[in-house]
Design a protein around this motif. Structure first.
Motif, PDB file in Angstrom:
ATOM      1  N   ALA B 100       0.818  -1.205   0.000  1.00  0.00           N
ATOM      2  CA  ALA B 100       0.000   0.000   0.000  1.00  0.00           C
ATOM      3  C   ALA B 100       0.855   1.258   0.000  1.00  0.00           C
ATOM      4  O   ALA B 100       0.605   2.185  -0.762  1.00  0.00           O
ATOM      5  N   GLU B 101       1.883   1.293   0.856  1.00  0.00           N
ATOM      6  CA  GLU B 101       2.696   2.515   0.950  1.00  0.00           C
ATOM      7  C   GLU B 101       3.405   2.794  -0.360  1.00  0.00           C
ATOM      8  O   GLU B 101       3.453   3.929  -0.823  1.00  0.00           O
ATOM      9  N   THR B 102       3.977   1.732  -0.949  1.00  0.00           N
ATOM     10  CA  THR B 102       4.689   1.928  -2.203  1.00  0.00           C
ATOM     11  C   THR B 102       3.716   2.381  -3.272  1.00  0.00           C
ATOM     12  O   THR B 102       4.028   3.266  -4.073  1.00  0.00           O
ATOM     13  N   GLN B 104       1.136   4.103  -2.860  1.00  0.00           N
ATOM     14  CA  GLN B 104       0.830   5.514  -2.652  1.00  0.00           C
ATOM     15  C   GLN B 104       1.966   6.412  -3.125  1.00  0.00           C
ATOM     16  O   GLN B 104       1.739   7.393  -3.828  1.00  0.00           O
ATOM     17  N   SER B 105       3.197   6.065  -2.763  1.00  0.00           N
ATOM     18  CA  SER B 105       4.279   6.971  -3.141  1.00  0.00           C
ATOM     19  C   SER B 105       4.491   6.941  -4.650  1.00  0.00           C
ATOM     20  O   SER B 105       4.781   7.971  -5.258  1.00  0.00           O
ATOM     21  N   GLU B 106       4.295   5.769  -5.274  1.00  0.00           N
ATOM     22  CA  GLU B 106       4.454   5.700  -6.725  1.00  0.00           C
ATOM     23  C   GLU B 106       3.331   6.462  -7.432  1.00  0.00           C
ATOM     24  O   GLU B 106       3.575   7.135  -8.431  1.00  0.00           O
ATOM     25  N   THR B 108       1.773   9.045  -6.265  1.00  0.00           N
ATOM     26  CA  THR B 108       2.097  10.458  -6.105  1.00  0.00           C
ATOM     27  C   THR B 108       3.160  10.877  -7.113  1.00  0.00           C
ATOM     28  O   THR B 108       3.057  11.936  -7.750  1.00  0.00           O
ATOM     29  N   ASN B 129      -5.499   2.577  -1.382  1.00  0.00           N
ATOM     30  CA  ASN B 129      -4.548   3.635  -1.123  1.00  0.00           C
ATOM     31  C   ASN B 129      -4.392   4.567  -2.316  1.00  0.00           C
ATOM     32  O   ASN B 129      -4.376   5.791  -2.185  1.00  0.00           O
ATOM     33  N   VAL B 133      -5.196   8.720  -3.080  1.00  0.00           N
ATOM     34  CA  VAL B 133      -4.255   9.645  -3.729  1.00  0.00           C
ATOM     35  C   VAL B 133      -4.947  10.299  -4.921  1.00  0.00           C
ATOM     36  O   VAL B 133      -4.885  11.523  -5.115  1.00  0.00           O
TER      37      VAL B 133
END
Lengths: 243, 419, 334, 356, 232
Positions: B100-102, B104-106, B108, B129, B133
């Motif tokens: 999930a975090e990756t 989200q950052s990808e 973004t 996620n 975003v």
């Protein structure tokens, strides 16, 4: 006079191994009791039972007449009974001064007061020049003094000393003995001390208890105990008593 | 914004698709030329694709990224986005690692680098996620694969889903089973239901149950299990065997569904069929190798690419030719997702993300997946025409068998799992 | 329980007394009666004797598999006092080695034992020698961190090399057989028997061989071992090798009935820890008993509380046992 | 509590890392810590002006790692209780916030307080049992691990907590400090996170200087001696647990508000515990600043590797499309630091400087 | 056989032994006596390399002793019986003895029978676990285990600790019998008078330094030794 500290019928067994068998000791206000005996006789175990490190299997410990058997060590310390350890237990990541400061803080001194008191105690126990050293890397003799310094910073009424002289050369012993004597004479501190150095036992003790195999073998004045044939045999071996 | 262009869009899309199968789309692209008068002059339009290119679902993720690229290539070959002066699409593919975090950052990063729309992601957690975003950046996000109902229950206005949700699959799974039974003339009064105890399994089960009860079908026993921990299904299958169930319905992931098949093989319950609903194993080629008896006769009601559709077949052939492996349904969904975005761009005639979102809302794209009709998003963003098809393992092949209009071959029912 | 390696570091060594027979009987009686009550409740919930019998038989068999996987863990803890977090990863590695062996040579899966077990032994010795021996005097957490690192590294190297697609190994002639009216897959019976054989082999090695006696000596008193001329570090390496070989055997035996993925061993990690603590850390026969308790708890809990993960029941049992009897239900009392 | 010295395990619960630590015990040099903290926060506050929006995602992850590391460090580094289940407190913080916001309609800040309260209660409760029953060494470690696992399984089976799905925080448009929500890419997430980290560091410094903190460190060094000097070891260790649990719960809240999503695996999985431990261990256990150094090293790893593989240099193309490289690197760094720099990167630097 | 020259050693960088010189010749019993904390045990642990040497040298059979490798020393014929005995508690008496024989590397041996004759109680308890035996039996087992390794030099750290006077003499008699078979013995004792009565030579240690040395008989009568113990 009543006994400040009185332990009666203390027995302790570990997993079936009987380490103490009904030991009685008592010490009166302002007096010093020496505890002697060979290694393994149960002296340190007795201290542990009295100071609440672990509860005795049976028996009673009274402090100022109150039953304190099995109370945890930290409560007993706040009731005025403080001990040192034979195997030194410094807070090894702290300096000497900080070690002593912890004790002063524990007694209730605040911030600057605790620090000042700690500094005084450090000087008094001859650790002045070591004050800022990490206690973990201190020479054994200095760690011994630190044990004493920390205990004194608690301002105990009853002080239990476990081989506080061991490892000190004779020249180093005298100031410690002077200090202890002074504490008894000027502050009326009550003490129980385990010691192998008989000169010290003779000098300090108002009373001596000789332990052997977890039981009290002899009790009396230092002279009485140290000349008791049983004691001599247990301590020096059979031939010495024959001689 | 540009409602009048609806008819055009179907034509344009057909053109793009035809381009893939080798036909020229020039005739229709001319028609698209005058659709947008105020053309923004853009050379490239970036679309972000977020898939698990590594991690435990990389096999799907890599196919999905590859299929999305094929869709982009097809659109560009057909002349790009005509309404934007023939602007070319560029696919920015990112790896979510299934986390999930990756994700989200990808997501973004892709938006920051100029993506006007996102697609992905396979795992529901990651999609949830990415959806947030997308919402916060007001960029449309078209989910290809992600079944969890909850993702679209947040009131998002920029997120859309092509595949049927878990509850849609439960409902349609039940409908399909009922019609299949009726069609075959077999007697099935009671089914056992075995499902993984997460929300995916629960949603499929609950909607299945509602549909089944309405039709008078008894669902008993109902058994749930922890898919991460279970190591043996014999007890559960013995429970099934001890009941009067005529068929066993299973919703689960690969490993646990395989355990079910192994247990069925040895316990030998008296069943007319094992019927997967949105099952993660029974439509997988690997299952045929791993399961006892090759899983012969197992059904699965699941989303699938339309084997009976010529365009889909053309895509499958092209994909296999290019990548050396048979295309998965997940990859076809990614292809469809790119096409929905491309078609929306064409109608929007703008790279303004909100305009693109509005255009996506109005899509009428005819998917390569099995569906009840062209892609139609409801107010939550769910494709209401998303549909399941019933597949069956027959002699080592997974074939579409029901309903009739999508069947490539006849079903076999009853199909006792143990012969 | 002579194969117990548990010489709890907390004890002062010389004075530890074994639990008397009556103590152990008490534990056994309590355990059996708890199990009986739970079984009765499960029977009511299941409503079918076939299902209950199946749950019990499955519980015993999966329990055997859990103890199989836990065997290396308990051995390594018993001697080295290392909580080997990489145990599951080693099992997964063994599964992949089995897969490669079967896939390339086309042999019967169990013959992979001849390749996998020695290979794992060599790997285990190397790991201990290079990574763990340098930190053996550090607190146990340091070694735990090393094994966590190992676990992550092994699992992800497997992922890098083999990719995420699950692999599988087929066991020829793997059919279901009936035991007491319950149906059981043959491969699971073999794995259960494998667990028993492994307990027997490890017990024999530890009890009857010179190297085994040395291992027990090191476990009992490393200083004493050095004093009689034993190179404790090489014994540590031998022990880790044995533990890795046990994990290797477990991997081979489990491979036929599970999908092979980088995390296939880690799935067993949690249960393996519970098994080891229940059985008494370092106690090899205890691991067998612990495995059975976990297997049965899981199966019966599945019947009694169908809404919850059966593992939750296992963990609750685990926490209770930790607090009430931290040396394990079947470990030695202290 | 036996006074017998044992070779491998310390007598304190969880063994602690005693003997391998450098401790900033407080009094000597921590005036400097306040200055360092102020400078650190001031410099770090400028980061959003330097980094791009996608790099800010990494910076925010560094903040989360750092807060978790600081939290874990209080309990394990200063308190000597090696927790292997800090995911429990992180997860409680995350879930309490998410539940508060989604179900109860609370402000995330109230959710944070709720998370802290539950986390502290749970931490103190479970630690009381562990200390009361004198779980040491491996058994203590196992109990913390089991606690986090049990919570994960509990949530998975709990309908009110949405089982495996977890919670998604509803998106609002625009900025709101009260609702802890900002447009994506807003530096406010970072600034708030930095503010929280700053407060956690301040708590950490204050703790180390405070009476309970110093008593806790004394008890970590030697719990028997501490008890003999009148220190209630159990009470102070529980206090350390409470501070640690509270800080870790803050990380959970921040995680949820930043990622707007949480599920049982993210919240209570072993990875969360590992991140907390490894951040502190790589940086330097038992130091104020170690966890910050650890977070700066470990948190960006995965993104750095992903970026590296996006355009692999010649010779590394074969790695593209293969997962796991980042975690292999993470593991290698962990093992290397543990074996070669047992005091951690920062801890080693500090002790080198002290010696020279 | 064994030679300590100017040995300085201690723990954690602090020095406990200061310039200790000490020798053991083949076939003699040498005693180290002194009060608690004088450094007696540290001397033994330094000899076997368990405590780090900070200065000076320790040679055994003319070869230097390397720290941290006490297992090699055992194989070279130097066996230590530490004060806490370091028995394998969860192993049987027989297994403990077998492990002791691990150190034997081509040296002539004490026969197991001879050793069991020395401590007949062990013969009766061969299958008993070491940790279940009494303190005296454990001491005998510890010595017997060391003898199984056929040492050329036996180091005994306070073997009389926790033993009754009668048992103490059993142990000391055994020590004499061992010496009579040509093995050198270095014995540390608190029980000064007893040990000095049969030691060939002795050193008195005080605060990490040798303050007296001489024949056992001479020192036994030395008033300074008495003083060291009973404070005169």
């Amino acid at each position: 006079m009543t006994a400040v500290l009185e332990a009666t019928g203390i027995s302790k067994s570990f997993r079936g191994l009987q380490a103490l068998r009904g030991v009685d000791i008592s010490v009166e206000e302002g007096q010093i009791l020496g505890v002697i005996g060979a290694n393994g006789a149960g002296k340190t175990t007795l201290f542990n039972c009295i100071t609440g490190n672990f509860p005795p299997t049976s028996g009673t410990v009274r402090l100022d007449g109150a039953d304190v058997t099995g109370q945890p060590a930290h409560k007993l310390a706040h009731r005025g009974m403080v001990r040192t350890f034979q195997l030194m237990r410094p807070f090894h990541t702290m300096t000497v001064l900080e070690n002593v400061e912890i004790a002063a803080m524990s007694r209730g001194a605040r911030g600057g007061t605790a620090r000042r008191e700690a500094g005084e105690t450090v000087e008094r126990t001859g650790l002045g020049e070591w004050a800022d050293q990490l206690s973990g890397s201190l020479p054994a003799a200095m760690q011994k003094r630190l044990e004493l310094a920390r205990a004194l910073a608690m301002r105990p009424r009853v002080l239990l000393l476990d081989e506080v002289l061991a490892g000190l050369v004779p020249a180093e012993r005298a100031p410690v003995l002077d200090l202890l004597e002074n504490l008894r004479d000027t502050e009326g501190m009550t003490m129980v001390f385990i010691e192998h150095i008989m000169a010290a036992v003779r000098r300090l003790s108002d009373h001596v208890v000789m332990m052997d195999s977890g039981a009290v073998l002899a009790t009396g004045s230092a002279d009485e105990v140290l000349t008791d044939p049983q004691v001599v045999e247990a301590y020096l071996g059979k031939e010495a008593s024959d001689a | 914004m540009k409602r009048s262009l609806r008819n055009w869009s179907v034509v344009g899309l057909a053109g793009a698709t035809l381009a893939l199968s080798g036909c020229a789309g020039s005739a229709v692209s001319a028609a698209g030329g005058d659709a947008e008068a105020t053309t923004e002059d853009v050379a490239e339009i970036h679309i972000g694709a977020l898939h698990p290119l590594t991690g435990s679902n990389a096999a799907d993720g890599q196919q999905m990224a590859a299929a999305a690229q094929m869709a982009v290539d097809a659109v560009n070959e057909a002349g790009g986005i005509e309404s934007l002066g023939g602007a070319e699409l560029v696919l920015d593919s990112a790896d979510t690692q299934g986390e999930a975090e990756t994700g989200q950052s990808e997501a973004t990063r892709l938006i920051e680098e100029g993506a006007v729309a996102l697609l992905g992601t396979f795992q529901s957690g990651t999609s949830a996620n990415v959806a947030s975003v997308a919402e916060r950046n007001q960029v449309p996000f078209v989910m290809d694969v992600s079944a969890l109902d909850e993702i679209l229950e947040q009131g998002y206005t920029y997120s859309f889903r092509l595949q049927p949700s878990a509850s849609q699959m439960g409902t349609q799974g039940a409908e399909s089973l009922l019609s299949l039974v009726e069609d075959s003339g077999a007697e099935v009064d009671q089914v056992a239901y075995l499902y993984e105890q997460g929300n995916y399994g629960a949603a499929a089960y609950e909607t299945f149950l509602a549909e089944a009860e309405e039709a008078g079908l008894t669902v008993d026993p109902v058994i749930q299990y922890d898919p991460a921990a279970v190591n043996d299904m014999t007890t559960q299958i013995t429970q099934v065997a001890a009941s009067d169930a005529d068929a066993l319905v299973v919703t689960g992931y690969y490993r646990d569904s395989l355990l079910v098949a192994q247990a069925v093989d040895i316990v030998e319950p008296d069943l007319q069929a094992v019927y997967g609903v949105a099952n993660g194993a029974y439509d997988q080629p690997d299952f045929v190798n791993d399961a006892p008896n090759g899983g012969d006769g197992y059904f699965d009601a699941n989303y699938h690419w339309d084997v009976t559709n010529a365009d889909s077949q053309a895509l499958a052939e092209a994909f296999e030719a290019e990548h050396g492996e048979p295309i998965r349904s997940s990859a076809v969904l990614s292809y469809d997702a790119v096409m929905v975005i491309a078609e929306a761009l064409e109608r929007a005639g703008s790279t303004d993300t909100t305009a693109v979102r509005d255009a996506v809302t109005e899509t009428g794209y005819a998917p390569l997946m099995v569906a009840d009709g062209p892609v139609t998003f409801d107010e939550t963003g769910q494709n209401t025409n998303a549909a399941v098809v019933v597949m069956q393992i027959q002699d080592g092949d997974i074939v579409q068998v029901f309903p009739q209009e999508f069947a490539e071959t006849d079903y076999v029912f009853p199909a006792p799992p143990t012969e | 329980m002579a194969t117990s390696l548990q010489n709890a570091p907390e004890t002062t060594g010389s004075a530890a007394r074994r639990p008397t027979l009556s103590e152990r009987q008490k534990v056994a009686i309590v355990t059996v009666s708890v199990l009986a009550v739970v079984t009765a409740v499960a029977a009511l919930r299941a409503g079918s004797s076939t299902v209950l019998v199946q749950a019990l038989v499955t519980g015993v068999l999966t329990g055997g598999i859990y103890s199989l996987v836990a065997m290396g863990l308990t051995l390594i803890y018993g001697v080295l006092h290392i909580i080997n977090f990489a145990n599951g990863a080693l099992v997964a590695l063994a599964m992949y080695l089995t897969f490669v062996t079967v896939d390339t040579m086309g042999v019967h899966p169990y013959t992979a034992l001849l390749v996998v077990v020695p290979a794992m032994g060599v790997l285990g010795a190397l790991l201990q020698t290079s990574l763990l021996n340098p930190v053996m005097r550090a607190p146990i957490q340091i070694q735990l961190l090393v094994t966590i690192g190992l676990a992550l590294a092994i699992e992800n190297v497997l992922l890098l090399v083999f990719g995420p697609t699950p692999r599988s190994v087929q066991l020829p002639g793997n059919v279901g057989v009936s035991i007491l009216g319950a149906t059981v897959e043959l491969s699971r019976i073999y794995a259960f028997v494998g667990a028993l054989v492994l307990v027997a082999i490890l017990s024999l090695v530890l009890q009857r061989t010179a190297i085994g006696t040395s291992i027990r000596a090191v476990a009992a008193n490393p200083e004493g071992a050095r004093l009689v001329g034993i190179n404790t570090k090489s014994i540590y390496s031998v022990t880790f090798a044995l533990g890795a070989m046990a994990a290797g055997a477990a991997g081979v035996l489990v491979a036929p009935f599970t999908t092979i993925e980088p995390t296939s061993g880690a799935i067993f990690n949690l249960t393996a820890f519970v098994v080891v603590v229940l059985g008494g850390m370092g106690n090899i026969p205890g691991a067998l008993v612990g495995g059975l308790v976990v297997g049965l708890t899981e199966q019966l809990a599945g019947l009694i509380l169908p809404d919850e993960s059966p593992l939750l029941a296992v963990f609750v049992v685990f926490l209770i046992v930790l607090f009430i009897r931290p040396k394990g239900v079947f470990g030695r009392a202290s | 509590m036996t006074t017998t010295a044992t070779p491998r395990t310390s007598t304190s619960a969880g063994g602690g890392l005693t003997g391998r630590l450098t401790t900033d015990t407080g009094s000597q040099r921590s005036r400097g810590d306040y200055v360092v903290l102020a400078v650190f926060v001031a410099v770090a506050a400028a980061v959003p002006f330097v980094l791009s929006a996608s790099d800010m995602a990494i910076a925010n992850r560094v903040l989360i790692f750092a807060i978790m590391g600081v939290g874990w460090n209080i309990m394990a580094g200063f308190g000597g209780m090696f927790s292997f289940g800090h995911a429990a407190y992180f997860g409680i913080g995350a879930y309490a916030t998410a539940y508060g916001v989604v179900v109860l309609g609370l402000s995330p800040w109230l959710g944070m307080l709720l998370g802290i309260a539950i986390s502290v209660a749970a931490g103190v409760g479970i630690s009381y049992l562990a200390l009361r029953y004198k779980l040491t060494g491996a058994y203590y470690t196992m109990s913390t691990f089991a606690f986090a696992e049990a919570l994960r399984l509990f949530v998975i089976g709990n309908d009110a907590l949405n089982r495996t799905v977890g919670f998604t925080i509803p998106v609002q448009q625009g900025s709101s400090l009260v609702d802890f929500q900002f447009p994506a890419g807003s530096p406010w997430y970072y600034w708030i996170g930095l503010g929280l980290l700053g407060m956690c560091l301040l708590a950490s410094i204050l703790f180390v200087r405070s009476r309970p903190g110093r008593f806790t460190i004394a008890a970590r060094d030697d719990d028997v001696a501490a008890a003999a000097l009148g220190i209630d070891v159990l009470r102070h260790k529980l206090f350390a647990v409470a501070v640690s649990a509270a800080i870790t719960a803050v990380a959970g809240t921040y995680y949820v508000q930043y990622y707007m999503f949480v599920d049982p695996e993210i919240a209570f999985g072993a990875a969360a515990s590992n991140d907390a431990i490894i951040t502190a261990v790589v940086g330097g256990t038992g130091t104020i600043w170690g966890p910050i150094v650890g977070a700066i090293i470990m948190a960006p790893l995965s993104d750095v590797v992903t970026g590296f593989l996006r355009t692999p240099p010649p010779g590394f193309e074969w790695l593209a499309g293969h997962g796991g490289l980042d975690i292999i690197l993470y593991a290698v760094i962990l093992v290397a630091v543990v074996i070669l720099l047992p005091k951690g990167v920062y801890g080693t630097l500090v002790s080198r400087r002290r010696k020279s | 056989m064994l030679e300590l020259t100017g040995v300085r050693s201690g723990y954690h960088g602090l020095e406990i032994l200061h310039e200790v010189n000490l020798t053991v010749q083949p076939g003699e019993i040498v005693a180290i006596v002194g009060a608690n904390g004088a450094g007696k045990s540290t001397t033994l642990r330094t000899i076997v390399g368990e405590v780090k040497l900070q200065g000076g040298s320790v040679t055994f059979k003319d070869q230097p002793v390397v720290g941290g490798r006490s297992h090699e020393l055992a194989r070279r014929g130097l066996m230590l019986v530490p004060e806490h005995r370091a028995l394998f508690g969860s192993l049987t008496v027989d297994e403990n003895l077998t492990m002791g024989a691990r150190a034997r590397k081509g040296r002539w041996g004490f026969e197991k029978d001879w050793i069991l004759d020395l401590f007949p109680i062990l013969r009766e308890r061969r299958t008993q676990l070491a940790e279940t035996m009494s303190g005296g039996q454990q001491q005998m087992l510890a010595i017997a285990r060391a003898l199984m390794g056929s040492p050329d030099l036996l180091l005994l750290d306070e073997p009389s600790t926790g033993l009754s006077p009668k048992l103490t003499w059993t142990v000391f008699d055994a020590v004499k019998a061992i010496r009579d078979r040509g093995v050198s013995v270095l014995i540390v004792e608190q029980n000064a008078s007893q040990v000095l009565s049969f030691a060939d030579r002795a050193y008195v240690l005080e605060s990490g330094s040798v303050v007296l040395e001489g024949s056992g008989a001479d020192l036994a009568d030395d008033a300074r030794v008495q003083a060291a113990y009973l404070g005169g």
